[in-house]
Scaffold this motif. Structure first.
Motif, PDB file in Angstrom:
ATOM      1  N   LEU A 277       3.558  -2.933  -8.199  1.00 24.97           N
ATOM      2  CA  LEU A 277       3.418  -4.116  -7.357  1.00 24.97           C
ATOM      3  C   LEU A 277       4.214  -5.307  -7.875  1.00 24.97           C
ATOM      4  N   GLU A 278       4.883  -5.107  -9.013  1.00 16.44           N
ATOM      5  CA  GLU A 278       5.693  -6.146  -9.642  1.00 16.44           C
ATOM      6  C   GLU A 278       4.881  -7.407  -9.921  1.00 16.44           C
ATOM      7  N   VAL A 279       3.666  -7.202 -10.409  1.00 16.40           N
ATOM      8  CA  VAL A 279       2.794  -8.320 -10.773  1.00 16.40           C
ATOM      9  C   VAL A 279       3.379  -9.012 -11.993  1.00 16.40           C
ATOM     10  N   GLY A 280       3.492 -10.326 -11.918  1.00 16.47           N
ATOM     11  CA  GLY A 280       4.004 -11.098 -13.031  1.00 16.47           C
ATOM     12  C   GLY A 280       5.512 -11.235 -13.045  1.00 16.47           C
ATOM     13  N   ALA A 281       6.218 -10.506 -12.181  1.00 14.59           N
ATOM     14  CA  ALA A 281       7.674 -10.628 -12.131  1.00 14.59           C
ATOM     15  C   ALA A 281       8.052 -11.915 -11.422  1.00 14.59           C
ATOM     16  N   GLU A 282       9.077 -12.554 -11.920  1.00 12.40           N
ATOM     17  CA  GLU A 282       9.575 -13.766 -11.285  1.00 12.40           C
ATOM     18  C   GLU A 282      10.214 -13.394  -9.945  1.00 12.40           C
ATOM     19  N   PRO A 283      10.047 -14.207  -8.908  1.00 14.42           N
ATOM     20  CA  PRO A 283      10.620 -13.890  -7.598  1.00 14.42           C
ATOM     21  C   PRO A 283      12.115 -13.605  -7.633  1.00 14.42           C
ATOM     22  N   ALA A 284      12.873 -14.305  -8.466  1.00 14.79           N
ATOM     23  CA  ALA A 284      14.317 -14.083  -8.529  1.00 14.79           C
ATOM     24  C   ALA A 284      14.659 -12.759  -9.203  1.00 14.79           C
ATOM     25  N   VAL A 285      13.719 -12.198  -9.987  1.00 18.59           N
ATOM     26  CA  VAL A 285      13.967 -10.968 -10.729  1.00 18.59           C
ATOM     27  C   VAL A 285      13.561  -9.741  -9.925  1.00 18.59           C
ATOM     28  N   ARG A 286      12.687  -9.915  -8.967  1.00 19.76           N
ATOM     29  CA  ARG A 286      12.183  -8.782  -8.192  1.00 19.76           C
ATOM     30  C   ARG A 286      13.298  -8.092  -7.441  1.00 19.76           C
ATOM     31  N   ARG A 287      13.256  -6.756  -7.488  1.00 15.91           N
ATOM     32  CA  ARG A 287      14.242  -5.965  -6.760  1.00 15.91           C
ATOM     33  C   ARG A 287      13.752  -5.757  -5.342  1.00 15.91           C
TER      34      ARG A 287
ATOM     35  N   CYS B  38       0.836  -1.202   0.000  1.00 15.81           N
ATOM     36  CA  CYS B  38       0.000   0.000   0.000  1.00 15.81           C
ATOM     37  C   CYS B  38       0.872   1.252   0.000  1.00 15.81           C
ATOM     38  N   GLY B  39       1.935   1.207   0.772  1.00 16.12           N
ATOM     39  CA  GLY B  39       2.873   2.328   0.795  1.00 16.12           C
ATOM     40  C   GLY B  39       3.501   2.564  -0.559  1.00 16.12           C
ATOM     41  N   GLU B  40       3.881   1.487  -1.237  1.00 12.86           N
ATOM     42  CA  GLU B  40       4.461   1.609  -2.580  1.00 12.86           C
ATOM     43  C   GLU B  40       3.455   2.249  -3.541  1.00 12.86           C
ATOM     44  N   LEU B  41       2.194   1.860  -3.433  1.00  9.62           N
ATOM     45  CA  LEU B  41       1.166   2.463  -4.291  1.00  9.62           C
ATOM     46  C   LEU B  41       0.971   3.936  -3.972  1.00  9.62           C
ATOM     47  N   MET B  42       1.008   4.294  -2.701  1.00 10.90           N
ATOM     48  CA  MET B  42       0.848   5.707  -2.329  1.00 10.90           C
ATOM     49  C   MET B  42       2.012   6.548  -2.848  1.00 10.90           C
ATOM     50  N   ILE B  43       3.225   6.004  -2.767  1.00 11.50           N
ATOM     51  CA  ILE B  43       4.391   6.722  -3.286  1.00 11.50           C
ATOM     52  C   ILE B  43       4.255   6.923  -4.787  1.00 11.50           C
ATOM     53  N   ALA B  44       3.861   5.871  -5.502  1.00 11.60           N
ATOM     54  CA  ALA B  44       3.691   5.970  -6.952  1.00 11.60           C
ATOM     55  C   ALA B  44       2.584   6.951  -7.314  1.00 11.60           C
ATOM     56  N   ALA B  45       1.483   6.912  -6.568  1.00 15.24           N
ATOM     57  CA  ALA B  45       0.366   7.820  -6.853  1.00 15.24           C
ATOM     58  C   ALA B  45       0.753   9.275  -6.607  1.00 15.24           C
ATOM     59  N   SER B  46       1.523   9.516  -5.562  1.00 14.59           N
ATOM     60  CA  SER B  46       1.911  10.903  -5.265  1.00 14.59           C
ATOM     61  C   SER B  46       2.911  11.440  -6.286  1.00 14.59           C
ATOM     62  N   ALA B  47       3.666  10.541  -6.927  1.00 15.02           N
ATOM     63  CA  ALA B  47       4.645  10.963  -7.924  1.00 15.02           C
ATOM     64  C   ALA B  47       4.064  11.006  -9.335  1.00 15.02           C
ATOM     65  N   ALA B  48       2.853  10.508  -9.509  1.00 16.24           N
ATOM     66  CA  ALA B  48       2.250  10.411 -10.842  1.00 16.24           C
ATOM     67  C   ALA B  48       1.790  11.773 -11.338  1.00 16.24           C
TER      68      ALA B  48
END
Length: 64
Positions: A45-55, A21-31
């Motif tokens: 939210l990194e939907v669809g990203a492979e777990p090994a690829v996620r930062r 939720c915090g990540e979404l709020m940060i993205a929304a405030s910067a949009a």
């Protein structure tokens, strides 16, 4: 008689949800646009990203 409980319970699922939720709020405030597009929400939210690829979230925040 008052009984004070000092045990702390960590709900890892709730903590992860709060972080997302915090990540979404940060993205929304910067949009620039009024609302985040579904594609941008998936990106944040990194939907669809492979777990090994996620930062790690802290790295993702600094890079954006």
């Amino acid at each position: 008689m008052s009984c004070h409980i000092t045990r702390r319970v960590h709900d890892h699922l709730a903590l992860a949800e709060i972080e997302l939720c915090g990540e979404l709020m940060i993205a929304a405030s910067a949009a620039v646009e009024e609302r985040l597009s579904p594609d941008r929400i998936d990106e944040v939210l990194e939907v669809g990203a492979e777990p090994a690829v996620r930062r790690p979230r802290s790295v993702a925040r600094r890079g954006e």
